[in-house]
Structures are given as C-alpha cells and as structure tokens.
Motif scaffolding. Structure first.
Motif, PDB file in Angstrom:
ATOM      1  N   SER A  60       0.839  -1.189   0.000  1.00  0.00           N
ATOM      2  CA  SER A  60       0.000   0.000   0.000  1.00  0.00           C
ATOM      3  C   SER A  60       0.875   1.240   0.000  1.00  0.00           C
ATOM      4  CB  SER A  60      -0.952  -0.001   1.199  1.00  0.00           C
ATOM      5  OG  SER A  60      -0.229  -0.084   2.418  1.00  0.00           O
ATOM      6  N   ALA A  61       0.263   2.380  -0.317  1.00  0.00           N
ATOM      7  CA  ALA A  61       0.954   3.658  -0.361  1.00  0.00           C
ATOM      8  C   ALA A  61       0.228   4.640   0.552  1.00  0.00           C
ATOM      9  CB  ALA A  61       1.014   4.197  -1.786  1.00  0.00           C
ATOM     10  N   ILE A  62       1.004   5.428   1.274  1.00  0.00           N
ATOM     11  CA  ILE A  62       0.484   6.374   2.254  1.00  0.00           C
ATOM     12  C   ILE A  62       0.981   7.771   1.911  1.00  0.00           C
ATOM     13  CG2 ILE A  62       0.553   7.080   4.686  1.00  0.00           C
ATOM     14  CD1 ILE A  62       1.002   4.078   5.357  1.00  0.00           C
ATOM     15  N   MET A  63       0.092   8.744   2.033  1.00  0.00           N
ATOM     16  CA  MET A  63       0.478  10.151   1.922  1.00  0.00           C
ATOM     17  C   MET A  63       0.163  10.850   3.238  1.00  0.00           C
ATOM     18  SD  MET A  63      -0.967  13.114  -0.644  1.00  0.00           S
ATOM     19  CE  MET A  63      -1.051  14.799  -0.029  1.00  0.00           C
ATOM     20  N   LEU A  64       1.157  11.506   3.799  1.00  0.00           N
ATOM     21  CA  LEU A  64       0.963  12.335   4.985  1.00  0.00           C
ATOM     22  C   LEU A  64       0.982  13.791   4.554  1.00  0.00           C
ATOM     23  CD1 LEU A  64       3.378  10.550   7.508  1.00  0.00           C
ATOM     24  CD2 LEU A  64       0.908  10.238   7.275  1.00  0.00           C
ATOM     25  N   ARG A  65      -0.087  14.509   4.859  1.00  0.00           N
ATOM     26  CA  ARG A  65      -0.140  15.927   4.512  1.00  0.00           C
ATOM     27  C   ARG A  65       0.923  16.703   5.293  1.00  0.00           C
ATOM     28  NH1 ARG A  65      -4.857  13.737   5.997  1.00  0.00           N
ATOM     29  NH2 ARG A  65      -6.640  13.629   4.567  1.00  0.00           N
ATOM     30  N   VAL A 105       6.528  -3.329   7.131  1.00  0.00           N
ATOM     31  CA  VAL A 105       7.742  -2.579   6.824  1.00  0.00           C
ATOM     32  C   VAL A 105       7.314  -1.302   6.126  1.00  0.00           C
ATOM     33  CG1 VAL A 105       9.817  -2.509   5.399  1.00  0.00           C
ATOM     34  CG2 VAL A 105       9.270  -4.582   6.693  1.00  0.00           C
ATOM     35  N   LEU A 106       7.828  -0.170   6.582  1.00  0.00           N
ATOM     36  CA  LEU A 106       7.535   1.131   5.992  1.00  0.00           C
ATOM     37  C   LEU A 106       8.781   1.647   5.284  1.00  0.00           C
ATOM     38  CD1 LEU A 106       5.648   2.731   9.014  1.00  0.00           C
ATOM     39  CD2 LEU A 106       4.604   1.954   6.875  1.00  0.00           C
ATOM     40  N   HIS A 107       8.621   2.061   4.040  1.00  0.00           N
ATOM     41  CA  HIS A 107       9.729   2.618   3.258  1.00  0.00           C
ATOM     42  C   HIS A 107       9.363   4.052   2.888  1.00  0.00           C
ATOM     43  CE1 HIS A 107      13.126   2.696   0.466  1.00  0.00           C
ATOM     44  NE2 HIS A 107      12.313   3.234  -0.423  1.00  0.00           N
ATOM     45  N   ILE A 108      10.238   4.995   3.232  1.00  0.00           N
ATOM     46  CA  ILE A 108       9.944   6.399   2.956  1.00  0.00           C
ATOM     47  C   ILE A 108      10.329   6.685   1.507  1.00  0.00           C
ATOM     48  CG2 ILE A 108      10.544   8.787   3.478  1.00  0.00           C
ATOM     49  CD1 ILE A 108      10.460   5.992   6.110  1.00  0.00           C
ATOM     50  N   ALA A 128       4.506  13.964   2.628  1.00  0.00           N
ATOM     51  CA  ALA A 128       5.452  12.851   2.666  1.00  0.00           C
ATOM     52  C   ALA A 128       4.748  11.613   2.120  1.00  0.00           C
ATOM     53  CB  ALA A 128       5.943  12.597   4.093  1.00  0.00           C
ATOM     54  N   PHE A 129       5.517  10.750   1.445  1.00  0.00           N
ATOM     55  CA  PHE A 129       4.950   9.556   0.827  1.00  0.00           C
ATOM     56  C   PHE A 129       5.694   8.323   1.340  1.00  0.00           C
ATOM     57  CE2 PHE A 129       4.110  13.054  -2.051  1.00  0.00           C
ATOM     58  CZ  PHE A 129       2.781  12.851  -2.397  1.00  0.00           C
ATOM     59  N   LEU A 130       4.913   7.283   1.684  1.00  0.00           N
ATOM     60  CA  LEU A 130       5.482   6.046   2.204  1.00  0.00           C
ATOM     61  C   LEU A 130       4.915   4.852   1.451  1.00  0.00           C
ATOM     62  CD1 LEU A 130       5.086   8.159   4.773  1.00  0.00           C
ATOM     63  CD2 LEU A 130       5.923   6.212   6.080  1.00  0.00           C
ATOM     64  N   PHE A 131       5.721   3.818   1.333  1.00  0.00           N
ATOM     65  CA  PHE A 131       5.315   2.530   0.776  1.00  0.00           C
ATOM     66  C   PHE A 131       5.307   1.526   1.915  1.00  0.00           C
ATOM     67  CE2 PHE A 131       6.925  -1.548  -1.111  1.00  0.00           C
ATOM     68  CZ  PHE A 131       5.773  -1.886  -1.807  1.00  0.00           C
ATOM     69  N   GLN A 132       4.214   0.759   2.035  1.00  0.00           N
ATOM     70  CA  GLN A 132       4.077  -0.191   3.138  1.00  0.00           C
ATOM     71  C   GLN A 132       3.952  -1.620   2.620  1.00  0.00           C
ATOM     72  OE1 GLN A 132       1.701   0.168   7.076  1.00  0.00           O
ATOM     73  NE2 GLN A 132       0.247  -0.765   5.669  1.00  0.00           N
ATOM     74  N   VAL A 133       4.687  -2.515   3.261  1.00  0.00           N
ATOM     75  CA  VAL A 133       4.559  -3.961   3.054  1.00  0.00           C
ATOM     76  C   VAL A 133       4.035  -4.553   4.349  1.00  0.00           C
ATOM     77  CG1 VAL A 133       5.752  -6.097   2.420  1.00  0.00           C
ATOM     78  CG2 VAL A 133       6.593  -3.894   1.553  1.00  0.00           C
TER      79      VAL A 133
END
Length: 347
Positions: free
Chosen positions: A262-267, A282-285, A326-331
């Motif tokens: 999944s992909a996360i965006m933090l404002r 696992v979170l990848h910035i 900020a954008f993150l990729f999650q496994v």
C-alpha cells in the motif's frame, strides 16, 4: 488460573523418558506459545538508513561481479530475529538490490513471491514471463511465485530497488527453492500497466468473459500512484489518513497471497496514528522526512529509509515538513493473516 507447572516440578527420570521418545510436555512452555493478551515478540522496531546502506551496496558492486552474486543484495535483517535469519519481520524479507549498466541478473524462478520497489536509477527493467517492465523510481513490480524473471540494465549509473519477499514464510514450510533458466524472449507487446489497465475501473472487455488472471497487472507506476494519493487527499477528511492499496485490477483483492502493499500520503505537518494491528509491516519512505513512534521508540527517517514494525505495535508517524507532503510505501502480512482467519485491527 495460577502459575503453570515447570520442568523442575517433574522427576528427572520422567523428563528423560519423554526426551528419549521425542516427547515434550506442553504446560511448562504454554505461556510462551500462547501468552495472554499480546503475542510474544522478538521483532524490534528498526530503522535502516539509506545513507548507510547505499555506499556499502555500491562497494558490493565493485567487490562482487554479478556472475558471482546472481542477485547482488544487502539484506535488512532485524537483530531481534537474528541477523543470520535474514528477516525484517517474522514473515517479511527485505533487501536492497543493485544492478549496474549492461549487467543482467539471470533468469530464474522460485517458490517465494517477490516485489521490486524502485529507489533510484534509470534504464533498468525486469522481464516477467516475457513481459518487459520498465523500472522507474517508485514503481512496484511483481514477480509472483514460480514466474520466470530476470533483471537487466540498458542505461547509465546504478539502479537500486527494494526487494520484498514472503521468503521467511515459505522457508519455514521447507518449500523454498529456485530454478535457473535461459534468458527470456521478450513478447512483442507493450507494458500492460500502460495499455490494459491504465485507468481504475476499466478492464479489457475479454476479462469479463474468460477466467480471471492470477496476476493480470505486474507493474504499478509510481507516477499514477502519487497522483491518485494527491487526488484522494483532496476529498479525504483531515483526521483520516490518505492510504491506497495495490490490488489485482480484475478481482479488487490483494495482488499477492501472503504479503500486501500500500501507499500512504501524509499531509504537511500531519501526525497519523496507524491502527494497532495483528499484522507486521515494513515502511519505506519514498519522499519526505518523518518521525515514527513505534511502541514508544522514536525513529527519525527520510528519503529511502526503511522501518520494521512488529505485530500489535502502537504506531504514529509525523510528517516533519510543514510545507510538503510525505509519501510512504508499506509492506505487510495482512493478506496471509486474513486467509488464516486471525487478522485483527485492535483499536
């Protein structure tokens, strides 16, 4: 109930007799196997800084030719699980892989499923069952179990990506192995991520009539994921995290059976409290500077850093920029837990 009996409570001769017949009493170890309230966890919240990994990965490129490595990878190993076990979490393997110009990581297939999340470089591509898939920064590329795949580089400069595999799960079942094969012939067909499934909600018409493909889409371009996150942010309440799942476009389900992506965006300036879940992650910035609080441990991370999140962890993430998202990729291993029937969101 009260304290359970221990091995010391049993006669030595009785215990030796059990051992001689390959028997073990459960009750002395029951609380370790089935603790009350929260699982027994060895996984530690860990931060791997890209600035620490990258120079060592480039040095590996000088020390070990691709012919001697097959896959030139540095594994992100969680110290709580033992470095020799090559686990970021109990179910997730993470490695950073390097390919140099004019190199080919040879064609093979294996029982673990894998994905590639591109970090840097231009000119790399992966061939999966004859489909040539460009590797641009932020792209997610699937190499599902037992599909032939090879990695090539026709550009300049290093190409580096993050590998995520369900290797620990497959290895624990004594089912992990690989086969080598000759180089693949590329089909005379464009990348399906740009032709067949370009727009959400649209499918090739023939997909309605025939059996659903197990893996119809193998590449998820970051350009479109980022645009989708930004569009979703415009219509999402300020107290709700902007979060998109990578799915099979024909079924709407997770794109692989064990691991989810999944992909996360933090404002700008946002502090997001993630649900406490039974899944590890696992979170990848991808882009930005964040501060993560994981079970009371503070980890400050920025572009291309990677963080391990244990099961049942309390997690909050703050975007430290007051101007940019900020954008993150999650496994995570939620797909497997859902299939096994014990996936939980605990708050």
């Amino acid at each position: 109930m009260g304290a359970l009996g221990t091995l010391d409570d049993l006669p030595v001769a009785y215990v030796e007799g059990l051992t001689a017949h390959n028997l073990v009493p459960l009750w002395p170890s029951l609380r370790k196997a089935l603790p009350h309230g929260i699982p027994f966890r060895r996984t530690q919240p860990v931060l791997w800084r890209y600035d620490d990994v990258r120079p060592r990965l480039l040095e590996a490129g000088e020390l070990t030719p691709i012919e001697k490595a097959e896959r030139r990878v540095l594994v992100l190993a969680n110290p709580g699980l033992g470095l020799e076990n090559m686990q970021a979490t109990p179910t997730i393997y993470i490695g950073l892989q390097l390919i140099q110009p004019r190199e080919t990581a040879p064609n093979h297939r294996h029982t673990p499923s894998a994905v590639r999340f591109v970090i840097e470089g231009e000119g790399g591509f992966t061939i999966v069952d004859g489909e040539k898939l460009p590797m641009e920064p932020g792209d997610l590329i699937l190499t599902p179990a037992l599909l032939w795949h090879e990695h090539c580089h026709e550009g300049s400069g290093p190409v580096i990506w993050l590998d995520a595999l369900d290797l620990p799960t497959v290895f624990a079942q004594e089912a992990s192995y690989a086969l080598e094969g000759p180089a693949q012939a590329v089909r005379n067909q464009p990348d399906q991520s740009q032709t067949h499934y370009r727009r959400a909600g649209l499918l090739p018409y023939r997909a309605l009539n025939g059996p659903r493909a197990a893996y119809p889409l193998l590449r998820y371009p970051w350009k479109e994921v980022r645009e989708s996150l930004q569009a979703l942010a415009e219509v999402t309440e300020a107290d709700e995290m902007v979060h998109l799942a990578y799915v099979n476009p024909q079924t709407g389900l997770e794109c692989l059976p064990v691991l989810g992506f999944s992909a996360i965006m933090l404002r700008a300036g946002e502090v997001a409290k993630l649900p406490r879940r039974s899944a590890s992650a696992v979170l990848h910035i991808v882009d930005g500077e964040v501060e993560a609080q994981i079970d009371g441990i503070t980890l400050k991370a920025s572009n291309h850093d990677t963080i391990a999140v244990p099961t049942h962890a309390k997690v909050s993430i703050m975007n430290k920029s007051l101007r940019n998202p900020a954008f993150l990729f999650q496994v995570d291993d939620a797909p497997m837990q859902r299939k096994l029937g014990f996936y939980e969101v605990l708050n």
